[in-house]
Design an enzyme around this catalytic site. Structure first.
Site, PDB file in Angstrom:
ATOM      1  N   GLU A   1      -7.633  -3.657  -9.171  1.00  0.00           N
ATOM      2  CA  GLU A   1      -8.289  -2.733  -8.143  1.00  0.00           C
ATOM      3  C   GLU A   1      -9.232  -1.598  -9.441  1.00  0.00           C
ATOM      4  OE1 GLU A   1      -8.557   1.058  -4.705  1.00  0.00           O
ATOM      5  OE2 GLU A   1      -6.638  -0.293  -5.524  1.00  0.00           O
TER       6      GLU A   1
ATOM      7  N   HIS B   1     -14.678   1.578  -3.966  1.00  0.00           N
ATOM      8  CA  HIS B   1     -15.288   2.831  -5.451  1.00  0.00           C
ATOM      9  C   HIS B   1     -16.729   2.312  -5.586  1.00  0.00           C
ATOM     10  CE1 HIS B   1     -11.179   4.531  -5.646  1.00  0.00           C
ATOM     11  NE2 HIS B   1     -10.484   3.082  -4.929  1.00  0.00           N
TER      12      HIS B   1
ATOM     13  N   HIS C   1     -11.232  -0.518   1.137  1.00  0.00           N
ATOM     14  CA  HIS C   1     -10.776   0.287   2.207  1.00  0.00           C
ATOM     15  C   HIS C   1     -11.871   0.989   2.659  1.00  0.00           C
ATOM     16  CE1 HIS C   1     -10.901   2.487  -1.853  1.00  0.00           C
ATOM     17  NE2 HIS C   1      -9.684   2.395  -1.902  1.00  0.00           N
TER      18      HIS C   1
ATOM     19  N   ALA D   1     -14.158   6.531  -0.622  1.00  0.00           N
ATOM     20  CA  ALA D   1     -14.263   6.019  -2.174  1.00  0.00           C
ATOM     21  C   ALA D   1     -15.387   5.019  -1.675  1.00  0.00           C
ATOM     22  CB  ALA D   1     -13.138   5.224  -2.946  1.00  0.00           C
TER      23      ALA D   1
ATOM     24  N   HIS E   1      -6.514   8.790   5.472  1.00  0.00           N
ATOM     25  CA  HIS E   1      -7.547   8.571   4.656  1.00  0.00           C
ATOM     26  C   HIS E   1      -9.003   7.927   6.089  1.00  0.00           C
ATOM     27  CE1 HIS E   1      -4.489   7.436   1.456  1.00  0.00           C
ATOM     28  NE2 HIS E   1      -5.624   7.459   0.997  1.00  0.00           N
TER      29      HIS E   1
ATOM     30  N   ASP F   1      -2.412   0.463   0.607  1.00  0.00           N
ATOM     31  CA  ASP F   1      -2.639   1.151   0.123  1.00  0.00           C
ATOM     32  C   ASP F   1      -0.967   2.400  -1.075  1.00  0.00           C
ATOM     33  OD1 ASP F   1      -4.394   1.855  -2.636  1.00  0.00           O
ATOM     34  OD2 ASP F   1      -4.518   3.664  -1.429  1.00  0.00           O
TER      35      ASP F   1
END
Length: 380
Positions: A127, A193, A214, A218, A248, A272
């Site tokens: 990641e 991200h 996720h 991000a 989150h 995570d």
């Protein structure tokens, strides 16, 4: 005794949630499945009240048991992380190395190649560091860089050894051609991200990306005139992972995303998880202390820094949000395995009985691993 049937009120076979079913175990391996009504009473040597299910598969595990892969990318740390999560019901996982020095990524890849005897290790999730600085989260901006030859070399080395590789990249740091090359190597490419546009995300999928990392976190948000990566992810046919800790992502957004996906079973639960799972309430990352604050893991800037979450916690949260239990269980086993192309390794048949998990009706953990002896209780 080397063979026998173990039944449960409910049994999840990895895909389907069944009532009053049993598994036949021979030499510690599952070899058959049957309704209990089709068996003789004396054939069933053990019965579990509640739910019998394969243990969970988590494709994003940064740490556990007080250990963090980035801090010490070694076989010993991978083993510590594996044991911490197994005790919580996660029996298979991808150790995850986040953005760092090249030497850390090299050591993590080497450790994965040496960790074949560590139960539950299914490969490596890389990641970063090929992310967007604008959406870096807790990742150290000084290490973020475009996808380079060194990472290609490490991925190729892992794939040549038949190791599963999941790599999260941002379209800002990886070209469509590079994404295609990674996919051709057999790596699974996930978009995350990133501050890219919806069109950029769609182009990455067309190039070979098959997942988004996720969801909501991000990544550029979904707006009425700019769907962003979030909108592109939800509208796509590929998989999306999500962190269901209630921190989150708001529970309403989790359920909206699940219902909005154009194909079923394209959502994947991830923890995570950081070192605090099964460990102390603080740890060091990039020379900064990360600590728990009312259930949130935060860094010195106050930004979220991973999650203090287990897959079982996430499963319970999903069900409390109103998600169907069978669909939620698939998000913990079948869906991630299908994303990575290793469903044949994680299906029920042939599974080690040590990787079965027993849950109460309220989804609290009763035990990890099922075994029997000639004196085994008929009710557990």
């Amino acid at each position: 005794m080397t063979s026998g049937w173990i039944s449960a009120d409910r049994l999840f076979d990895g895909s389907i949630l069944r009532s009053n079913y049993a598994v036949q175990i021979k030499s510690d391996r599952i070899i058959a499945l049957s309704p209990t009504a089709d068996l003789e009473k004396e054939d069933i040597i053990q019965h579990h009240v509640g739910l019998l299910t394969p243990g969970f598969f988590d494709i994003q595990v940064n740490g556990g048991g007080g250990a963090l892969l980035n801090s010490d990318p070694s076989v010993g740390v991978i083993d510590t992380i594996a044991k911490a999560h197994r005790s919580k019901g996660t029996v298979a996982f991808l150790p995850t190395v986040i953005t760092d020095k090249t030497s850390v990524l090299e050591a993590a890849a080497d450790a994965i190649l040496q960790a074949k005897d560590v139960p539950g290790v299914m490969g490596l999730h890389i990641e970063g560091p090929h992310l967007s600085k604008a959406r870096r989260g807790t990742h150290d901006a000084s290490y973020i860089r475009p996808l380079d030859a060194k990472t290609f070399s490490l991925v190729r080395e892992l794939r040549d050894d038949d190791a599963t590789v999941l790599i999260t990249v941002a379209p800002e740091s990886a070209t469509q051609n590079q994404i295609a090359q990674l996919s051709e190597m057999g790596a699974v490419v996930s978009i995350g991200h990133t501050d890219a546009s919806a069109a950029d995300a769609a182009n990455a999928v067309a190039a070979g990306a098959t997942c988004f990392t996720h969801l909501f976190n991000a990544m550029s948000p979904m707006q009425n005139r700019a769907p962003g990566v979030t909108g592109a992810a939800i509208a796509s046919d590929v998989w999306c992972s999500i962190i269901a800790d209630g921190i989150h992502v708001d529970p309403m957004m989790v359920t909206l995303a699940i219902r909005a996906r154009p194909k079923p079973d394209r959502m994947i639960l991830v923890s995570d998880a950081m070192a605090t799972v099964g460990g102390p309430d603080a740890f060091m990352l990039y020379g900064q202390e990360i600590h728990l604050d009312d259930g949130r893991l935060v860094n010195a800037e106050g930004s979220l820094a991973g999650a203090h979450l287990t897959m079982l916690d996430a499963l319970r949260n999903l069900v409390s949000y109103g998600v169907d239990l069978q669909a939620a269980l698939r998000m913990c086993r079948q869906n991630p395995a299908q994303l990575l192309g290793i469903w044949d390794k994680l299906g029920l048949m042939g599974m080690d009985a040590a990787d079965l998990v027993v849950l109460d009706d309220d989804l609290s953990l009763k035990q990890v691993g099922v075994a029997f002896t000639p004196k085994a209780s008929r009710q557990a």
